[in-house]
Structure formats: C-alpha cells, structure tokens
Design an enzyme around this catalytic site. Sequence first.
Site, mmCIF file in Angstrom:
data_model
loop_
_atom_site.group_PDB
_atom_site.id
_atom_site.type_symbol
_atom_site.label_atom_id
_atom_site.label_comp_id
_atom_site.label_asym_id
_atom_site.label_seq_id
_atom_site.Cartn_x
_atom_site.Cartn_y
_atom_site.Cartn_z
ATOM 1 N N GLY A 46 0.830 -1.188 0.000
ATOM 2 C CA GLY A 46 0.000 0.000 0.000
ATOM 3 C C GLY A 46 0.866 1.240 0.000
ATOM 4 O O GLY A 46 2.050 1.178 0.359
ATOM 5 N N GLN A 51 2.986 9.959 1.290
ATOM 6 C CA GLN A 51 4.284 9.270 1.233
ATOM 7 C C GLN A 51 5.090 9.660 -0.005
ATOM 8 O O GLN A 51 6.286 9.399 -0.065
ATOM 9 C CB GLN A 51 4.090 7.742 1.262
ATOM 10 C CG GLN A 51 3.586 7.237 2.612
ATOM 11 C CD GLN A 51 3.463 5.727 2.616
ATOM 12 O OE1 GLN A 51 2.466 5.183 2.151
ATOM 13 N NE2 GLN A 51 4.479 5.048 3.120
ATOM 14 N N CYS A 89 6.428 0.011 7.139
ATOM 15 C CA CYS A 89 5.990 1.146 6.340
ATOM 16 C C CYS A 89 7.128 1.538 5.411
ATOM 17 O O CYS A 89 8.278 1.599 5.832
ATOM 18 C CB CYS A 89 5.640 2.303 7.268
ATOM 19 S SG CYS A 89 5.102 3.776 6.392
ATOM 20 N N LEU A 90 6.790 1.802 4.167
ATOM 21 C CA LEU A 90 7.820 2.201 3.200
ATOM 22 C C LEU A 90 8.485 3.515 3.609
ATOM 23 O O LEU A 90 9.597 3.806 3.184
ATOM 24 C CB LEU A 90 7.205 2.330 1.797
ATOM 25 C CG LEU A 90 6.693 1.015 1.189
ATOM 26 C CD1 LEU A 90 5.941 1.278 -0.102
ATOM 27 C CD2 LEU A 90 7.824 0.023 0.953
ATOM 28 N N HIS A 131 -3.823 1.122 8.019
ATOM 29 C CA HIS A 131 -2.494 1.746 7.962
ATOM 30 C C HIS A 131 -2.481 2.928 6.986
ATOM 31 O O HIS A 131 -1.996 4.011 7.303
ATOM 32 C CB HIS A 131 -1.473 0.671 7.542
ATOM 33 C CG HIS A 131 -0.071 1.172 7.395
ATOM 34 N ND1 HIS A 131 0.935 0.814 8.267
ATOM 35 C CD2 HIS A 131 0.502 2.002 6.477
ATOM 36 C CE1 HIS A 131 2.064 1.418 7.884
ATOM 37 N NE2 HIS A 131 1.826 2.130 6.793
ATOM 38 N N GLU A 132 -3.047 2.697 5.798
ATOM 39 C CA GLU A 132 -3.022 3.758 4.776
ATOM 40 C C GLU A 132 -3.911 4.931 5.154
ATOM 41 O O GLU A 132 -3.555 6.092 4.929
ATOM 42 C CB GLU A 132 -3.452 3.214 3.410
ATOM 43 C CG GLU A 132 -2.566 2.131 2.835
ATOM 44 C CD GLU A 132 -1.084 2.432 2.892
ATOM 45 O OE1 GLU A 132 -0.693 3.609 2.831
ATOM 46 O OE2 GLU A 132 -0.312 1.476 3.040
ATOM 47 N N HIS A 135 -2.262 7.297 7.383
ATOM 48 C CA HIS A 135 -1.350 8.230 6.698
ATOM 49 C C HIS A 135 -2.076 9.512 6.301
ATOM 50 O O HIS A 135 -1.494 10.596 6.330
ATOM 51 C CB HIS A 135 -0.789 7.598 5.419
ATOM 52 C CG HIS A 135 0.453 6.764 5.619
ATOM 53 N ND1 HIS A 135 1.624 7.277 6.114
ATOM 54 C CD2 HIS A 135 0.701 5.450 5.374
ATOM 55 C CE1 HIS A 135 2.544 6.315 6.165
ATOM 56 N NE2 HIS A 135 2.005 5.190 5.725
#
Length: 163
Positions: A46, A51, A89-90, A131-132, A135
Amino acid sequence: MAIRNIREIGDAVLNKKCKEVKEITPRVKELIEDMLETMYEACGVGLAAPQVGILKRIVVIDVTGEDPYVMINPRILEMSGEQTGHEGCLSVPGKSGIVTRPNYVKAVAYNENMELYEIEGTELLARAICHELDHLEGNLYVDKVEGPLMNLEDLEDDDEMES
Ligand SMILES: [Zn+2]
C-alpha cells in the site's frame, strides 16, 4: 508513469492531514498511476499520497500483487475483531513493529473514475486499509507499536508488511 521519491519518517509532510479530492484532473490521474508504480517497485502492499509528498486523500493498496485498489476520499464504515501482528511502512525503511488492528474493515471510497464503491477486507487487507488511512491523518504506525520497533533484518521475511 514515473517512480516517485518515497518520503521518510522525519519529513514533515508525513505528519500533515490530507485534503479531500474534488475532481479527477489529469494531474490526479498521473499521481495515481505513479503511486501504483512506486508501490510495486518498492514491493509494498500500500501507499498513501503523503508518502510521495502530496497532501491529498488518495491511497493505493494491493495485498496480492494483482488486485489493486485505488481509494480516493476513503472512509471506514465498520470495523470489528482484532489482529495483532507485524507491520512496516515504506516511509520507515528497515523497521517493523507489532501493531493491533481490527481484523475486519469495511470502507467506502471513490475509484480513479470518481465512482463510489465499498471495500471489505480481513487480515492483511484490513490492516493495510487502516495503515493507509492513518497516513491521510498524518499518523504513522510507529506511534501504535506495542513494544520495540525492530530491525527487519532480524525478522523472517514472511513476517513483514510494508505500506
Ligand atoms: Zn505506511
């Protein structure tokens, strides 16, 4: 399409609340395509617009590698149950931590054609949606980690989920 630079923890853009998308402009379309490409290139499940430095309420999710969801202005309608597991997380490269999330999530969002649709997910998909969407509020999973933030290299590969 282009790969965009993924912002990392410490970058102020990751702590800001994102704005609603009012219409799909060519720029928004390009952003969505780039987000998908950037997510796949980074092997994430995701990615949220902040991000890549854009404060818009857009996330892309694909937990299987062949079933991408584009979620614009997403809202959670229902959630239930609980799951506790590793999350990454990226934007927090090389790290992982234990986070408890609902095991079932139902959400509503617009797709890339601004058509409203509902999405239901359990387990990894439910985790990725939560999670997304965090953000978009400027929240990172590291604030929800139970116990220490661990180094990914100390973990088995199949424990990780990065988004
Ligand atoms: Zn993330």
